[in-house]
Design an enzyme around this catalytic site. Structure first.
Site, mmCIF file in Angstrom:
data_model
loop_
_atom_site.group_PDB
_atom_site.id
_atom_site.type_symbol
_atom_site.label_atom_id
_atom_site.label_comp_id
_atom_site.label_asym_id
_atom_site.label_seq_id
_atom_site.Cartn_x
_atom_site.Cartn_y
_atom_site.Cartn_z
ATOM 1 N N SER A 148 0.857 -1.195 0.000
ATOM 2 C CA SER A 148 0.000 0.000 0.000
ATOM 3 C C SER A 148 0.884 1.232 0.000
ATOM 4 O O SER A 148 2.015 1.203 0.514
ATOM 5 C CB SER A 148 -0.876 0.012 1.253
ATOM 6 O OG SER A 148 -1.454 1.279 1.455
ATOM 7 N N TYR A 161 -1.444 -0.403 10.611
ATOM 8 C CA TYR A 161 -1.696 -0.846 9.225
ATOM 9 C C TYR A 161 -0.513 -0.465 8.343
ATOM 10 O O TYR A 161 0.005 -1.292 7.580
ATOM 11 C CB TYR A 161 -2.987 -0.212 8.695
ATOM 12 C CG TYR A 161 -3.267 -0.551 7.245
ATOM 13 C CD1 TYR A 161 -3.689 -1.826 6.874
ATOM 14 C CD2 TYR A 161 -3.088 0.403 6.235
ATOM 15 C CE1 TYR A 161 -3.937 -2.135 5.529
ATOM 16 C CE2 TYR A 161 -3.334 0.100 4.901
ATOM 17 C CZ TYR A 161 -3.751 -1.173 4.555
ATOM 18 O OH TYR A 161 -3.989 -1.482 3.235
HETATM 19 P P1 NDP Z 1 -11.397 -6.248 0.526
HETATM 20 O O1 NDP Z 1 -11.797 -6.167 1.963
HETATM 21 O O2 NDP Z 1 -12.449 -6.062 -0.510
HETATM 22 O O3 NDP Z 1 -10.638 -7.618 0.241
HETATM 23 C C1 NDP Z 1 -9.845 -8.272 1.188
HETATM 24 C C2 NDP Z 1 -9.815 -9.746 0.838
HETATM 25 O O4 NDP Z 1 -8.967 -10.425 1.758
HETATM 26 C C3 NDP Z 1 -11.174 -10.401 0.901
HETATM 27 O O5 NDP Z 1 -11.314 -11.248 -0.231
HETATM 28 C C4 NDP Z 1 -11.112 -11.242 2.155
HETATM 29 O O6 NDP Z 1 -11.945 -12.382 1.991
HETATM 30 C C5 NDP Z 1 -9.640 -11.593 2.212
HETATM 31 N N1 NDP Z 1 -9.157 -11.932 3.541
HETATM 32 C C6 NDP Z 1 -9.181 -11.175 4.654
HETATM 33 N N2 NDP Z 1 -8.701 -11.863 5.706
HETATM 34 C C7 NDP Z 1 -8.328 -13.078 5.218
HETATM 35 C C8 NDP Z 1 -7.792 -14.245 5.806
HETATM 36 N N3 NDP Z 1 -7.510 -14.317 7.120
HETATM 37 N N4 NDP Z 1 -7.542 -15.317 5.024
HETATM 38 C C9 NDP Z 1 -7.825 -15.277 3.695
HETATM 39 N N5 NDP Z 1 -8.355 -14.209 3.095
HETATM 40 C C10 NDP Z 1 -8.611 -13.126 3.847
HETATM 41 O O7 NDP Z 1 -10.257 -5.133 0.366
HETATM 42 P P2 NDP Z 1 -9.205 -4.791 -0.805
HETATM 43 O O8 NDP Z 1 -9.547 -5.479 -2.048
HETATM 44 O O9 NDP Z 1 -9.079 -3.333 -0.798
HETATM 45 O O10 NDP Z 1 -7.879 -5.392 -0.161
HETATM 46 C C11 NDP Z 1 -6.962 -6.199 -0.887
HETATM 47 C C12 NDP Z 1 -5.539 -5.767 -0.522
HETATM 48 O O11 NDP Z 1 -5.310 -4.461 -1.053
HETATM 49 C C13 NDP Z 1 -5.266 -5.682 0.971
HETATM 50 O O12 NDP Z 1 -4.000 -6.260 1.251
HETATM 51 C C14 NDP Z 1 -5.232 -4.187 1.234
HETATM 52 O O13 NDP Z 1 -4.426 -3.867 2.330
HETATM 53 C C15 NDP Z 1 -4.637 -3.678 -0.079
HETATM 54 N N6 NDP Z 1 -4.859 -2.269 -0.360
HETATM 55 C C16 NDP Z 1 -6.125 -1.756 -0.483
HETATM 56 C C17 NDP Z 1 -6.297 -0.403 -0.724
HETATM 57 C C18 NDP Z 1 -7.661 0.211 -0.808
HETATM 58 O O14 NDP Z 1 -7.763 1.468 -0.789
HETATM 59 N N7 NDP Z 1 -8.736 -0.558 -0.915
HETATM 60 C C19 NDP Z 1 -5.159 0.508 -0.899
HETATM 61 C C20 NDP Z 1 -3.873 -0.145 -0.756
HETATM 62 C C21 NDP Z 1 -3.746 -1.471 -0.515
HETATM 63 P P3 NDP Z 1 -12.598 -13.195 3.224
HETATM 64 O O15 NDP Z 1 -13.087 -12.174 4.203
HETATM 65 O O16 NDP Z 1 -13.688 -13.993 2.581
HETATM 66 O O17 NDP Z 1 -11.512 -14.078 3.767
#
Ligand code: NDP
Length: 253
Positions: A148, A161
């Site tokens: 990020s 974070y």
């Molecule tokens: P979402 O919350 O939409 O997606 C997060 C995903 O991670 C979900 O599919 C969730 O599925 C999965 N997840 C969470 N915990 C676990 C776990 N313990 N085991 C397996 N899967 C897990 O958010 P984003 O798409 O935004 O996030 C994706 C990545 O992008 C993250 O690493 C985030 O930090 C990064 N990011 C996002 C930004 C933003 O502005 N959105 C900016 C910069 C980076 P489930 O709950 O079903 O397990």
């Protein structure tokens, strides 16, 4: 030509149940990769797998919790049974739980550290032998970590974070040194604000409002726009490694 489509590649995308991971899985599948979809919400993964299959692609939904090593190992075994070894890993699963450090939210710190840092390590541990073997066999091999912009720029209330994402960026740099000389590309992608479910886990109205204010000011990327970057880097010729990419909404300073 430096572009190759992804047919013949086998990918794993963690956090594929929503947001960036879901969009990455769709895009990689559309480029011809077989894609293993990992997350905890199996209903979402099943629906995505059906959508990919309906579009003519191949996908495998695999329930996995990256905070649980046995679950990650079992997912790896299931993928091996269905698809064989993988050559493209997208470490995307993550959680963002902002809070002032003085509140001492050990529970949320632990969840972020265990998902965003140790989770990435568990996935690297499970699949690095596949990546190294693919590269040694003359195939393209990719490890893509979704960090990020928060790895570099401190935001108030996002100290832990940001620290987890700084750890991912550092880990990517170190792994680049370890794997690059053996032909495994390591790519660290640092998105800025992106419209996903990420903010839905924030349990404070005040902090949700802070984030909504930023979104109103600078706008957001779509998950598909970040997925486009992942597809771009993984479809270069195998000797070309875009190792570090920041992708931000233009108005985000
Ligand atoms: P979402 O919350 O939409 O997606 C997060 C995903 O991670 C979900 O599919 C969730 O599925 C999965 N997840 C969470 N915990 C676990 C776990 N313990 N085991 C397996 N899967 C897990 O958010 P984003 O798409 O935004 O996030 C994706 C990545 O992008 C993250 O690493 C985030 O930090 C990064 N990011 C996002 C930004 C933003 O502005 N959105 C900016 C910069 C980076 P489930 O709950 O079903 O397990």
């Amino acid at each position: 030509m430096s572009y190759t489509d992804l047919s013949g590649r086998t990918a794993v995308v963690t956090g594929a149940a929503s947001g960036i991971g879901e969009a990455v899985a769709l895009h990689l599948a559309a480029e011809g990769a077989r894609v293993a979809l990992l997350a905890r919400r199996t209903d979402r993964l099943d629906a995505l797998a059906e959508k990919i299959a309906a579009g003519g692609g191949r996908a495998l939904a695999v329930a996995a919790d990256v905070t649980d090593d046995a679950s990650v190992q079992a997912a790896r075994d299931r993928i091996h049974q269905a698809f064989g070894p993988v050559d493209l890993v997208v470490n995307n699963a993550g959680v963002m739980l902002p809070n002032p450090v003085e509140e001492g939210r050990l529970d949320e710190w632990q969840r972020m550290l265990d998902t965003n840092v140790a989770g990435v390590l568990r996935v690297v541990r499970a699949f690095s032998a596949d990546l190294l073997a693919a590269a040694a066999g003359g195939h393209t091999a990719d490890l893509v970590n979704i960090s990020s912009i928060g790895a570099h720029i401190p935001f108030p209330n996002y100290a832990v974070y940001g620290a987890t994402k700084a750890a991912v960026t550092y880990l990517s740099q170190s792994l680049r040194g370890e794997f690059g000389p053996r032909d495994v590309r390591v790519t660290n992608i640092e998105p800025g604000l992106t419209e996903t479910e990420l903010k839905s886990h924030i349990d404070s109205a005040e902090l949700t409002g802070q984030l909504d204010g930023m979104l109103a000011e600078v706008g957001a990327l779509s998950a598909a726009e970040v997925a486009d970057v992942v597809a771009y880097v993984t479809s270069r010729a195998r000797h070309v490694n875009l190792r570090q990419i920041m992708v931000l909404p233009t108005r985000q300073a």
